[in-house]
Each structure stands twice: as C-alpha cells, then as structure tokens.
Design a protein around this motif. Structure first.
Motif, short mmCIF file in Angstrom:
data_model
loop_
_atom_site.label_atom_id
_atom_site.label_comp_id
_atom_site.label_asym_id
_atom_site.label_seq_id
_atom_site.Cartn_x
_atom_site.Cartn_y
_atom_site.Cartn_z
N LEU A 1 45.73 41.93 -25.84
CA LEU A 1 44.61 41.78 -24.91
C LEU A 1 44.90 42.57 -23.66
O LEU A 1 46.04 42.61 -23.19
N LYS A 2 43.86 43.20 -23.15
CA LYS A 2 44.05 44.01 -21.97
C LYS A 2 42.81 43.90 -21.09
O LYS A 2 41.69 43.85 -21.60
N SER A 3 43.02 43.85 -19.80
CA SER A 3 41.89 43.85 -18.90
C SER A 3 41.57 45.30 -18.54
O SER A 3 42.43 46.02 -18.05
N ILE A 4 40.37 45.72 -18.83
CA ILE A 4 39.99 47.13 -18.64
C ILE A 4 38.72 47.18 -17.81
O ILE A 4 37.80 46.38 -18.00
N SER A 5 38.69 48.11 -16.90
CA SER A 5 37.54 48.24 -16.03
C SER A 5 36.49 49.14 -16.68
O SER A 5 36.78 50.26 -17.09
N LEU B 1 34.72 55.83 -28.99
CA LEU B 1 33.51 55.39 -28.27
C LEU B 1 33.88 54.74 -26.94
O LEU B 1 33.32 55.04 -25.89
N LEU B 2 34.85 53.84 -27.00
CA LEU B 2 35.22 53.10 -25.79
C LEU B 2 35.88 54.02 -24.77
O LEU B 2 35.69 53.87 -23.56
N ALA B 3 36.65 54.99 -25.28
CA ALA B 3 37.32 55.93 -24.38
C ALA B 3 36.29 56.66 -23.53
O ALA B 3 36.52 56.95 -22.36
N ARG B 4 35.14 56.94 -24.14
CA ARG B 4 34.09 57.63 -23.41
C ARG B 4 33.61 56.80 -22.21
O ARG B 4 33.19 57.32 -21.20
N LEU B 5 33.68 55.49 -22.33
CA LEU B 5 33.16 54.63 -21.28
C LEU B 5 34.22 54.24 -20.25
O LEU B 5 33.93 54.06 -19.07
N ALA B 6 35.46 54.07 -20.71
CA ALA B 6 36.47 53.53 -19.79
C ALA B 6 37.75 54.36 -19.78
O ALA B 6 38.77 53.91 -19.26
N GLY B 7 37.70 55.52 -20.35
CA GLY B 7 38.87 56.41 -20.29
C GLY B 7 39.79 56.22 -21.47
O GLY B 7 40.00 55.10 -21.94
N ALA B 8 40.31 57.29 -21.98
CA ALA B 8 41.15 57.27 -23.17
C ALA B 8 42.45 56.52 -22.94
O ALA B 8 42.96 55.84 -23.82
N ASP B 9 42.97 56.60 -21.74
CA ASP B 9 44.26 55.97 -21.45
C ASP B 9 44.23 54.48 -21.73
O ASP B 9 45.19 53.90 -22.25
N LEU C 1 27.11 50.90 -24.21
CA LEU C 1 27.69 51.23 -25.52
C LEU C 1 26.66 51.95 -26.39
O LEU C 1 26.97 52.91 -27.10
N LEU C 2 25.44 51.49 -26.32
CA LEU C 2 24.36 52.14 -27.09
C LEU C 2 24.16 53.57 -26.61
O LEU C 2 24.02 54.50 -27.42
N GLU C 3 24.19 53.70 -25.30
CA GLU C 3 24.01 55.04 -24.74
C GLU C 3 25.13 55.98 -25.16
O GLU C 3 24.92 57.18 -25.37
N ALA C 4 26.30 55.40 -25.31
CA ALA C 4 27.45 56.20 -25.72
C ALA C 4 27.40 56.52 -27.22
O ALA C 4 28.30 57.17 -27.75
N GLY C 5 26.36 56.00 -27.90
CA GLY C 5 26.18 56.41 -29.29
C GLY C 5 26.36 55.30 -30.30
O GLY C 5 26.20 55.52 -31.50
N ALA C 6 26.71 54.09 -29.85
CA ALA C 6 26.91 53.00 -30.81
C ALA C 6 25.58 52.47 -31.30
O ALA C 6 24.56 52.58 -30.62
#
Lengths: 939, 88, 428
Positions: free
Chosen positions: A740-744, A720-728, A779-784
């Motif tokens: 912990l990671k800072s992700i855009s 789900l998160l990969a869809r929003l901020a990239g799989a990498d 996140l909701l839009e992405a299906g959550a």
C-alpha cells in the motif's frame, strides 16, 4: 331526497344549516354536517346496513362507537377504497359513497342467506367434521367454495392513493380517552405544567357526556383544558396499543372526514408517544342481552339508541321497548320520551324496578315491568315487537326498536398490553383492570366507577346471538361445551367468538359467562381471552408510513453512482446498493458486454467502482495483536507499507469474510471487507475489542463512506496510472505486489493498494469520497474504460477466487481451499471449533473447478452435482456455486463445492438443473482456470 | 423499549442490535472441550432477569450490558460492556 | 356384536352425514372431542407439552408403536402455545438434505392427515412462492429447487412474468426497491388450520386411550440412578418409564429441571392478521428482501409477518419497530394494502437454536427425550416431528430422519445451518 323522516328535534352535534349529500348502495340521501354515516342513514330510515359473516342475516346498527359489530361498510373507491369500515365511525362528508358488503345480488335480497336456512347443519366448527373425502384432495375443492363465501368487504387491487406520516412525541402524561374522567385528569396534570397529551377517538372531546340530552355541564371543563398550552388534544385519534417503555401507539385520522383526500398530505398519522405516566380513561362498553333474534335490525344498545337521539336528532324507530338489567336503560326511555317517541314499556329483568326511576318513568306514561325479560323478537321484514317472559308469563309488546342494556363492561384492553391481567370482581360482576404495570393507571368508568352492577343472565334461547358479526349463538357455545372446548381460548377458537373486526367488544363477556354457567365454574376461574394490540383495527398504511416502495430500505450510493447511471451502467440491486452489472453498448446485450469488459481487463486495462467495499481503520498499540486474533491468516509479521489477503472466521470456525489488510504504520492498519459483510465485520471487530478483549488498546472506525474506491486492473494499469501521478510512484521496486502506498493525484492523497481480484496487475485507489468522481473521470480521460460487476465476477471465477456464493456461512477455510492460510500456531477467533470432527471431515464439500465435456454446454449456478445423469432423483455430491463463460478458456467454466474433492479430480460428473430439465457432463478440474502461477500480477 | 445508553442517554431499542448473553467470557485456548462448547453454543436462557448485550449501532457503537427482565421487558440497568461488570 | 361396534364407531366418526343427522337433534349428540383425563399414578410414557408436537407424538406412539398407556401433560389448554400462534405455513422447500428429507416426510403426512385423523385440518395446498429479488437470489433458489427436485420434492423456478401472472397485484413497477426477478414455487406447500391440528391429534390419541391432562404443569423431574422415574406436577407426582419433552417456547426451562443446558435462546416473533376480506391472495408469498411473508386464511384475513423482534423474551409480545417494518414491507409488496386494516397482532416465543434447525432425539439422561428448538418453523413439522419422536421414544433410537437433528451435533460440528448464519440465534 328530502327523506330524513326519522330526524327529530335536538341533535347537539349536527349543523342543520349544512346539508350534505351522500349515497349508500347507489341511492342518494341527505344528512347534516356532524352526522356519522350511521346517524345519517338512521335519520333516513335505513335500517338494513349489512349482512352477517356466516349466515348472511340482515343486520342493522347495534352500537354508536367503535364497538359496532354489524354495520360494516365500504367507503370511497379505486385506490382509496376502504372496506369493513364501521358506519358509526364514518363522519359524513358531501359526496360520500358507501356500499354494503357480504351480500349478493343486493343487501335486501342476498342469496348467501341460504346459509341461514341450513344453519342447523352448519353449527360452530362444522368444517372440522366434513369436507375430508372421498380423496385426500377433497378440501381443495370445498375450500374454493368456502373462501368465496367467507370474507367481508372486497379489497381494491389499485395502489393505495393516500399517503401517511408518523410523529414521535414525548409527554410526561398521556391520557387515553377524553370523556369526563380523562378531561379531569388532563386538567389536573395540565395544571402542574408538564406536557400532557390527551387522545380521543371521537371528533371532539366529551365522551359519553356528548350523548346526554344536555351536555352543557362539560363545556367549561373542555374549554379549560383547551386553553392549556401544555396540553395537546388529539381528536379523531385512537390509541391502539401500549408498548414497552410506556410507549403509546395511536393513529390520527386526519382526512378521513374530508370529501376529497389530498394525496400529498397524510390521510392518517401514526403517533408514537413516550410517556412518563399513562392514564387510561377508556370508558366502558355496553353489553347486549341474550334472547332469540337479538340480532334483528332494530335491536340495539340502549346507550347507543339515546346517543343517536341526543347527539344527532336521529330516531332509531318510532316505537321502542327498553330491555334492561340495570338502571341505565331508564335514561334511554326518558330520552325517547323527550324526543316524542313512544316507549311501549321498560322491561326490567330485575325482581323489582328501581325507585325513583320507575316512578319517573310512570310519570311519563311509560309502563315499567319488573321480572321481565325478552324471549324472542317478532320479525317479518322489519321488527314488529317482542315476546317477553314477565314473571313466568308470556307477554307481547309492539315496537320497531328494542333498546337493550345488559350492563357495561370496562374497556380494559389497553391496560393489558404490557401484561396487566383484568380481574373479575364478583361484587360488581365485571372485569376490572388489575396487575397494572408501573406507570399505568386507570380512571373513570374503566375502573367501574359510575357503572351499574353487571349480571349476565344465562339464556335458554338457543338462537340468541353472542357474537353478532361472526354469528356465534348460545347453541354454539353449548356445542363447544359439549365437545370439550371449554377453556375460553378453545371456545374462542372453536366457535370464532370474539374474532371478528370488533374483536368481541360486545361478545366476549356474554360468551364466557355462558360458558361459566355451563361448566358451573365461577367467571373468575373461567377468565378472559388475552387482549392484544390493536384495540381497534388500524390501517396498514398508517403503520407502514412512508417507508414503502422505493423507500422500503435506504438506497446506498457510491460517490460515482451518478456517473454509472448517466453513462449506460445497467444497474442491479446488490444488498442495499445498486451497482452497474456492466455498460452495454448500443445493440449489445449484457452477456456480450461483460465478456468484452473482461477481455479488456485481461488484455489492456479497465476500471471498476469498488466503493461498496467495507473499509475499516484499526489503530492503537495493540492493533497488530487484535487483528492477529481476528484473522485466521497471519497478521503480525506484516511490514509497514505492505498488504496481504486475509481471512476471518466466526467463532464456530466458519469463514466469515475475506479482504485486504494493509499496515499504514506500527499501530495503524487499514482493512477492507466484502460489500455484503461490511456491517457484520465492523460489529464483529467492535464486539471483540469491547467485550472479549477490553484490555487490548485498539480503536476501530469505519471509513467505508469516507473513501470511494476504484480498481484499476489490467496489464496497462501501471502505464495508465503513471500518466496521472507519475511513473515513479508506480515503480515496482518501491511499490511491489502486495503493498500500500499513499500517492498524490493532483494534490489529493490517495491510498493505493496493490491488490488484485482479477489476477492481473491491478491497483485499488482508495480516494476521499469527495474526489472519487473526479478521479474516476480523470482515469477515463487518461484512456481507461469502465467494467461492471459481471465482468469482475468472470475475472475472479477464472482465477478461482471465492466470493459470496462460496463464502455462504457454512464453509470452512479448508472447504474453500484456503487451509494453507490458517495459522494454527496462533490463537484466533474460530480456531478451537475448527478442530471438531465434523469440521475436519474430508468428505465435506470443498472447492473445485468444473469444465464442460462438451464445450458448448453452459453450466448454471445453482446446479447440483451428481455422479449419474439418470433418474429423476439422485444423491448429490455438491453444487455449482458460480459460473460464467470464460473468455480466456473460450468455454463455460464453473466453481463448485463437492464432496471428496481430491478423489474426484479429473472425473466426469453431472451438473444437473432439473428446474430447467438440463444435465451437463462436466469434468472436475482445478478451481484456478487461469495463470495458476500468478505471473500476470507482474506483467 | 428504552435502553439507557450510558453514553447517549435513553434511546429506543431500534437503535441497537441485540447481541446475546453478556455473561459469556471467552475461554482460554486450552480450556476443555466442554467449556468451549458452553461458550460458543450453550445458554442458560432462563426466564426472568437477564444481562445481555445491545450494540448501539445507530449511536455511539458501544456494546451495552443491559439488565432486563425477559418476562416483563423491564430494564433495571445498563453499563458499558467494556467495563468490568457485575455477575448476573 | 361386530355390527354394534361398527355402528358405535360410526357414531363417533365425523362426516357430512353425521352433521346432517345431528341437525335433526339440534347437534346434541356430539361428545367431547377428547376425554379430559385425570392423572394416573404412572405411565409407560409421558409427553410434556400438549401442543401439536406432543399430541402427535402420543398419537403415533399409540397408533404405530402400540404404546397406549401414555399421558400428555399440558400446563394450560392444549394447542395454547405456538401451535395456536403461528402463520400456519407448510412447506418442505429446504436447501440442506437433512432438512429437505425431514420436512418432506412431514409434508407427506400432512397430505393424508385429515383422513388419518378423521378431523379436517384444512390442509390447503395453495402453493408457497418464494420471491427472488436479485440474480444471486435466483441462483440460490435454483440451488435449492434443484436439490429438492433431485430429492423427489416438487419445485419450480418461475421467471418474473410467470410470477406476475400468478399474483398480478404485487409491485411490478419501476418504483419497487427490490424488483421481482422471479421465484421458487412449491405447489404442494400451503397452509392448514393450526388449532385443528392440536384438536385432531388430541381426539385421535384420546380414542386410542391416551390420557390428555390439561392444567397440569410439570415442576420437576424425579430421578434415580441417572434415569427419570417420573415427573412432579402441579397435580402431584406422576411416574413414567420414559419422558419426552415437546414444550416449544420453554424448552430451556423444562430441560434445566433435568440439569440440561441447551444451545437455545428464546426470542419473540410477532405475527399479524388483517380484517377479513373477499379472496385477495391464493398462495403463500415470501419476500425475502423485505423480510416479509403473507397468505390469506379461509376466513379472509391476510395473515402476515416478518422478522424476529431480535431480543430474548418470554413475554409473548413484541414492539412497534417490527410492526412498522412489517407494515412497510406489506405495502411495498402489495401497494394496495394501505387502506386495509390490521386486526390482531400477537407474539410467540421462539426457541432459536444455534444453527437454526431443531433438536429431536436423545439427551444425556437415559430415558429423557428432547423435541425442541423449532425456531419459527415448528408448525409445518408437527406430524413428522411427532412421528419421528414417537419412534425415538418407543425404540430408544432416533429414526434416520431425525438422527441428524441430534443434540450432540454442536459438539461434533455436524451442524445443519440452512441459512448459514452461525451460532447467533437471533440471525436465523
């Protein structure tokens, strides 16, 4: 209607061009603008205003101000009903509705007066001596009767229809009392240019001078003070208390004199005024004389009587006897005479009548009788006269009013609130303010200035009333003395003297003087009771202000709150927050919803708003060292970019909180706390940083409100998160558990914690609060789909994670199965106290899981654990802390704390809930019901 | 009460959280049991002058060591708790 | 001779008959409720503190342990401390077993106290209702109520509707910041007349020959070989075989005279009473979420209070922030309270211990015994406190009921922290 038969000429306050209609006990009357209810009733010839507390004796007006003990009235109705209001303090308005109290069926014919007939049997404190048998429950029977008879007015059950406000103010000088002394003080202080607040309980300044026949002399002073821009005059305002730091608390009555109370504007306002200097000019209170029947309607204070005539043109009666032991009584005689009301005699208790006052009286054809004191009143339905002792001989005088003056007692009350102790001055015969705290001074009559010497003659009249409202007589004081209740405090408590709504303003002096005479002690040694705020009773509404109902406490809202409320979140109180328990679908109850939501997380993915978590940034060269000492679990070896679970203790070794620690940089940590403990943990860290180890270079700041937080949990969370901020960004190799990671996210930097409360693969997104809702919606839009705190609880109970019900302020790490986290090889808060025998004891209850033997049985939180299921009472070995229906197990499960947990493993015990008559056989199992190896974190 | 916060100025005590005796200092890890018991639990609790901590939670969030008389509530001084302070 | 004694004892007894007979002689036949004694040179036991606890201790020493050469020393007037400055609530609805058992013993003594003392202390079992304002609080109350029931103590868990039927004029509207979920009710709980408790015990103790000495302040202990030999007072030295301290509000100071330092801080708690009203509330209600509790006295005043003022003090007075907070909570729970008036407020000195539970037992000094640290809950303990303290003083050993409340529990870690607040007395 046109019945103001006792209205006379004069009356400087009233406006005869403005007649007002009002009702008392349903009967219509008329008065004038400027009247009080008391003066208007007097002008209408109404003499009977109330019934006394205990004996239900008929009572009339005694005083003219806030010291009135008798005339307690209920005003207004429904949600504006105000019981126990002194008629003397009610300004008349058109349409006023007033009713008498404590009388049934009517004020004139009150069945309660039977208690007067049996009064010889019910002296002070009679209830301590009876109602004890035959059984030990006897009191419950008698009490029901007594409670119905006691009490004054009825309180409405309707919600208060008024509103209130508060004002904080500052002034160099606060003056209490706008009589002559207070006005002079205000004028002098005003001239220095400082801020002055002058507080006065009357509708207009002037104090007792307004009750003089001619008060024009004070007008220029009032005008001068009014003109000063730096002087604020608060009228209709009672200063009721003086508090630490020279704070004067006062209540302003803004609308009580208006016909209709505007509910949108404050009815009353609480003033909290900080002063550099407080000047008390509270004046003095006239005291009664003691004689048989001194409580009869028609007997009143001499100063009050002339006040009614001069101020309102209201005549207390048609023929008066003045009884006095000081010069001030003479003025009353002159004012009666001036109003054309015959004065039968001035009965002066002193050996000789004073000249030239006596001459002046005689010139007005008033008989002046020295060495004369009233023995009793002659009363049959109305006051007919008095019988007096005149130099040893008995004489009768006709009258329908007795105006009495027993002298004047300085109103020392406010001078004592900060610890001042009034001292009895023998030469003046009165208590004067003394031992004043710095910053407080007293002026005018309050210091005895201008007051006659006071002497309370001991009375032999058994049924002379000392406390009018509470029906305490000389006989009761004597009884208290006889039975050893001789300290003034015992006297007060045994007889209830001074405990009425007038707080003994006209009773205390007579009471303690009588006791002093009985014990043969000087009054100075007898002392007074302690005066405490409030000076006069204050409405609870004014004190509570606007912080009521939904505003009792602030409501904390997460940045996503609106969404929960708009989208079916079932909101429930959680400390200062309201959080969604779950999101039931139409037709679904919350139980079904929470199970569905929990399954969703286990099987797919769900999101939950965890913005309520405490979030703290800890920075500085010694941040690592500091946190290492705060947490009992290891901190120092945490690598940059990694996170871990941490536990902190109180100094007594008990678990305080748990949460996630993440290291953002060499000198920079980000830690979370539980929702409930956020404020405490912050204060705890600040304490140790500032007080315990000020040498550590560390800075602590709460960012709880700066970040919203969303947990994304479930096996599909990564996708789900990969869809929003990239799989990498979410590659396990670079973003392992726990870290912990800072992700855009669309250009917004989000701190993503790979931490899990549910036991599933999960990410906690800490996002700047302004973007929290957008991220949630993305996140909701992405299906959550969202889940609530109930599903969150199921998930953590299945995993055996502890929370509030387990971390209850009594449990140690070992109790919670967290002993292995504790690093005894380092120093930390709580370490030393963990080593006490009572803490290390193996019999301490510790964490286990419970599973019902019959899988259909529900285990309730709050059940107690016993070894037996028989017997009403049984020894308890622990209790159920948390419970739920477990979707993964398919049956109810619970966490519990039980003694000797290791030995109890796999045994059957009983979860007993006698409050619902339930007993459930349960097996003691591991507290981790699901995925003990932690494999799900990586699925 | 008005507490003279060295950072914020005189403020009503309602802005602060009372935080106990300011005279405590945390013992060394190996100090005697009695010393630890004293630190965690025992207090002089004397009537009269008292140096105590007030945490300015609705202000600068500093712990302030306030000298206050427990009989009169009179405050005679205040300083940051993190600075070296006079013995009470 | 026996008949004469019987008649004599009847004349000093309180009864309705006696009141009626006295009415015929203008109530002039009454004698002092207790004898105002002069100090003797020495006593078998001295109790410092003439409050409810001290007087009860003396009474039970005399009645149950045959120790009658006993003095109670009071620096002011009996019942003048916290005995006469509390909100008179009596209950045994505690969570932890040590507390529940002790307070239940107290409650049972209360139930028979008026008859035992022949003094009506007006123990009114009108019930104590603790409101729950969340699911978590309902669970916490369930835990407590179940523990009480299994200890043989009465307790009922009420749902919202049941609470509403009991006290309909509380705020059950949507407007409530903390909606009422339900409550825990102890029907046997209630209130009593606080002053009467001190007077009743004083009268009963005095009848056994106990000396009640007012205006006698203890200024020091005289000690030899680690034992107390007597006390120095404002009325001279008084010898004593053993000494018990029951001086709530000043426990630290008196103990300091014997060289003891205690786990106690003294804080202010304010309480309030309204003007008298016709019956408005028939039970005691506590509102935890609003930090508020209320009942109505037999005289008609609403008696209510809230939290501590949260600072150490010996000044017996509080400040406005807590007054305002309590009034806000009052109006929030009972929306009709606004127009009613506060009549009196007062502040008591609370000896707050580090775990919120009292200390009753031995001290490091051999024949010195300690009864203190009652926090804000001492009134309800009065009979039981005196009962176990008398046992402890008479036998030199704590009774099983007070054994857990030892001073050394802080050292051993066997704390009794009913609220779970830790060693921060202002949080209990």
């Amino acid at each position: 209607m046109n019945g103001q038969a006792f209205r006379r000429a004069g009356g400087q306050i009233i406006d005869r061009t403005k007649p007002l209609r009002f009702r008392f006990d349903g009967k219509p009357y008329e008065g004038f603008a400027g009247d009080t209810l008391a003066s208007a009733l007097m002008a209408n010839g109404v003499r009977l205003l109330g019934r006394s507390f205990k004996y239900h004796r008929p009572r009339g007006l005694m005083a003219i101000g806030s010291d009135e003990p008798n005339a307690l009235i209920t005003v207004r109705r429904d949600g504006n009903t105000e019981p126990n209001t002194r008629a003397t303090m009610i300004e008349l308005y058109d349409g006023l509705e007033a009713t008498s109290q404590n009388a049934w069926p009517s004020l004139r014919f009150d069945l309660g007066a039977v208690s007067n007939a049996v009064s010889p049997m019910i002296p002070a404190g009679f209830y301590y001596k009876t109602f004890m048998g035959p059984t030990r429950h006897a009191w419950m029977f008698y009490e029901a009767l007594i409670r119905r008879a006691a009490g004054l007015g009825f309180a409405s059950r309707e919600p208060d229809a008024s509103s209130y406000s508060k004002m904080n103010a500052h002034a160099e000088v606060v003056i209490v009392g706008a009589g002559e002394a207070g006005l002079r003080e205000a004028h002098a202080a005003g001239q220095t240019g400082v801020r002055v607040i002058l507080i006065d309980e009357a509708a207009q300044p002037g104090g007792w001078l307004l009750r003089e026949r001619d008060h024009s002399s004070i007008a220029p002073l009032i005008a001068a003070v009014r003109e000063m821009p730096n002087v604020t005059i608060l009228s209709r305002t009672t200063a009721f208390g003086v508090y630490d730091g020279l704070q004067v608390a006062a209540v302003e009555r803004i609308q009580d004199h208006l016909p209709i109370v505007n509910a949108r504007a404050p009815r009353q306002r609480l003033w909290l005024i900080r002063a550099q200097r407080i000047v008390l000019a509270a004046g003095a209170i006239e005291q009664p004389l003691l004689f048989e029947g001194n409580d009869r309607p028609g007997v009143m204070m001499a100063g009050a009587a002339r006040g009614y005539i001069n101020q309102f043109g209201a005549a207390p009666g048609s023929r008066v006897v003045i009884a006095t032991n000081n010069d001030t009584g003479y003025q009353t005689a002159f004012d009666f005479a001036a109003a054309g009301l015959p004065v039968t005699a001035i009965l002066d208790a002193r050996d000789a009548a004073p000249e030239p006052l006596a001459d002046e009286a005689r010139a007005l054809n008033i008989a002046v009788v020295a060495r004369a004191s009233i023995q009793r009143t002659v009363y049959s339905g109305a006051l007919r006269g008095v019988v007096a002792d005149v130099a040893g001989k008995s004489a009768q005088y006709d009258c329908d009013v007795v105006a009495m003056s027993g002298g004047w007692a300085p109103a020392v009350h406010l001078s004592t609130h900060l610890g001042g102790k009034p001292a009895f001055e023998e030469t003046r015969g009165m208590f004067l303010p003394a031992a004043l705290p710095s910053g407080i001074s007293c002026v005018g009559a309050m210091t005895g200035e201008g007051l006659p010497k006071m002497s309370v003659a001991a009375s032999s009249a058994e049924r002379a009333f000392v406390d009018f409202q509470n029906d305490v007589t000389i006989k009761d004081v004597k009884l208290a003395h006889r039975e050893g209740y001789r300290s003034v405090e015992h006297l007060k408590r045994y007889t209830t003297l001074g405990m009425g709504t007038d707080q003994g303003k006209t009773a205390n002096i007579a009471g303690l003087s009588t006791m002093a005479a009985l014990t043969g002690q000087p009054i100075a040694a007898t002392g007074t009771t302690t005066f405490r705020p409030p000076y006069t009773p204050v409405s609870i509404g004014a004190l509570g202000g606007l912080e009521t109902g939904e505003h009792l406490r602030p409501l904390r809202r997460t940045p996503i709150q609106d969404w929960h409320e708009a989208n079916g979140g079932l909101m429930a109180v959680s400390g200062l927050w309201k959080r969604p328990k779950g999101y039931p679908k139409p037709g679904e109850d919350i139980l079904a919803a929470q199970i569905r939501e929990a399954r969703m997380v286990r099987e797919a993915v769900g999101i939950v708003d965890v913005s309520t978590l405490g979030k703290i940034e800890v920075q500085g060269p010694d941040a690592a060292e500091f946190l290492d000492r705060i947490y009992c679990s290891p901190v120092k070896n945490l690598k940059i970019g990694r996170s871990r679970y941490g536990v902190m203790l109180r100094e007594d070794g008990v678990v305080m909180d748990d949460g996630t620690l993440a290291r953002l940089g060499a000198n920079h940590y980000y830690v979370t706390t539980t929702t409930a403990q956020a404020a405490k943990v912050l204060a705890h860290m600040e304490y140790h940083a500032q007080v315990t180890w000020p040498e550590l270079r560390v800075s602590i700041i709460s960012v709880s409100d700066q970040f919203g937080a969303i947990a994304v949990a479930g096996p599909q969370s990564q996708r789900l998160l990969a869809r929003l901020a990239g799989a990498d960004a979410f590659d396990d190799a670079t973003f392992p558990y726990p870290s912990l990671k800072s992700i855009s996210f669309g250009g917004v930097e989000v701190r993503v914690l790979r931490a899990s409360y549910s036991g599933e693969r999960a990410y906690e997104l800490h996002v700047p609060a302004a973007y929290a809702l957008s991220l949630w919606e993305a996140l909701l839009e992405a299906g959550a789909k969202p889940y609530g705190v109930e599903a969150m609880a199921i998930l953590r109970i299945e995993k055996g994670h502890v929370a509030g019900p387990e971390i209850d302020g009594r449990t140690t790490p070992a109790d919670l199965g967290l002993a292995k986290l504790v690093r005894m090889d380092k120093e930390f808060i709580g370490r030393r106290m963990l080593q006490r025998p009572g803490i290390a004891d193996a019999s301490r209850p510790s964490l286990v899981g419970l599973a019902p033997v019959d899988e259909a049985s529900r285990i309730r939180s709050g059940a107690q654990i016993t070894l037996t299921d028989v017997g009403k009472s049984a020894p308890m070995i622990g209790h159920v802390t948390s419970s739920c229906f477990s979707p993964v197990k398919g049956h109810p499960i619970a966490l519990a704390l039980i003694s000797n947990a290791a030995e109890m493993r796999d045994k059957i015990v009983f979860a007993r809930y006698p409050l619902r008559n339930e007993t459930v056989a349960v097996r003691v199992v591991s507290a981790v019901f699901y995925d003990a190896e932690g494999a799900r974190l990586h699925v | 009460m008005l507490i003279p916060c060295p950072h914020c100025g005189a403020r009503d005590h309602a802005e602060f959280a009372y935080s106990g005796d300011a005279g405590l200092s945390r013992p060394a890890p190996d100090a005697a049991d009695s010393v630890w018991l004293d630190y965690v639990y025992q207090r002089n609790n004397a009537s009269g002058d008292h140096v105590e901590l007030w945490h300015h939670i609705y202000g600068c969030r500093q712990y302030i060591a306030v000298s206050r008389n427990l009989r009169t509530h009179e405050i005679s001084g205040a300083q940051f708790a993190s600075k070296p302070r006079a013995e009470s | 001779m026996h008949i004469l004694l019987l008649l004599l004892s009847m004349t000093s007894r309180y009864s309705a008959f006696r009141l009626f007979r006295e009415a015929l002689s203008a109530q002039k036949g009454w004698t002092p409720a207790w004898a105002d004694a002069e100090p003797k040179s020495g006593y078998d036991a001295i109790i410092i503190g003439g409050g409810g606890h001290g007087l009860a201790t003396a009474y039970y020493l005399a009645k149950l342990h045959g120790l009658r050469n006993v003095a109670v020393l009071e620096k002011g007037w009996i019942g003048g401390g916290n005995t006469g400055r509390n909100t008179t609530i009596i209950r045994s609805n505690y969570l932890l077993p040590q507390n529940a058992q002790f307070y239940e013993h107290c409650l049972k003594l209360w139930e028979n106290l008026s008859l035992d003392l022949n003094f009506n202390v007006m123990f009114s079992q009108r019930g104590v209702l603790n409101l729950a304002n969340s699911d978590a609080q309902m669970d916490a109350y369930a835990r407590r109520g179940n523990a009480m029931r299994l200890s043989g103590i009465d307790s009922e868990l009420l749902e919202r509707d049941q609470v509403r039927r009991m006290v309909p004029h509380m705020d059950f509207s949507e407007r409530a910041r903390f909606p009422i979920y339900g409550g825990l009710l102890q029907k046997r709980g209630g209130t009593a007349r606080h002053d009467a408790v001190a007077w009743g015990y004083a009268r009963a103790a005095s009848a056994f020959g106990v000396d009640i000495i007012q205006k006698c302040e203890v200024t020091g202990f005289r000690m030899a070989d680690g034992r107390i030999t007597g006390v120095e007072t404002t009325r001279g030295f008084i010898g004593a075989e053993r000494v018990g301290m029951a001086v709530a509000g000043h426990t630290s100071q008196v103990a300091a005279m014997a060289g003891l330092k205690l786990p106690i801080e003294s804080q202010v708690l304010q309480a309030f009473v309204s003007e008298a009203l016709k019956p408005f509330l028939d039970t005691v209600v506590t509102f935890g979420a609003g930090h508020f509790y209320i009942s109505q006295s037999d005289k008609g005043g609403l008696v209510f209070g809230g939290d501590l003022d949260f600072y150490n003090s010996y000044a017996s007075r509080g400040n406005m922030p807590m007054v305002e907070d309590v009034a806000s909570a009052a109006m929030s729970l009972f929306p009709s309270l606004g127009p009613l008036r506060l009549l009196r407020s007062w502040g008591g000195i609370m000896d707050m211990t580090m775990d919120g539970s009292p200390i009753i037992g031995l001290t490091p000094v051999d024949n010195l015994y300690l009864n203190g640290g009652w926090c804000y809950g001492g009134f309800k303990a009065t009979p039981g406190s005196g009962w176990v303290f008398a046992h402890t003083i008479a036998t030199g050993t704590p009774h099983p009921l007070n054994a857990p409340f030892s001073l050394d529990r802080f050292e051993t870690g066997r704390l009794i922290d009913d609220k779970g607040s830790g060693p921060y007395p202002w949080l209990h």
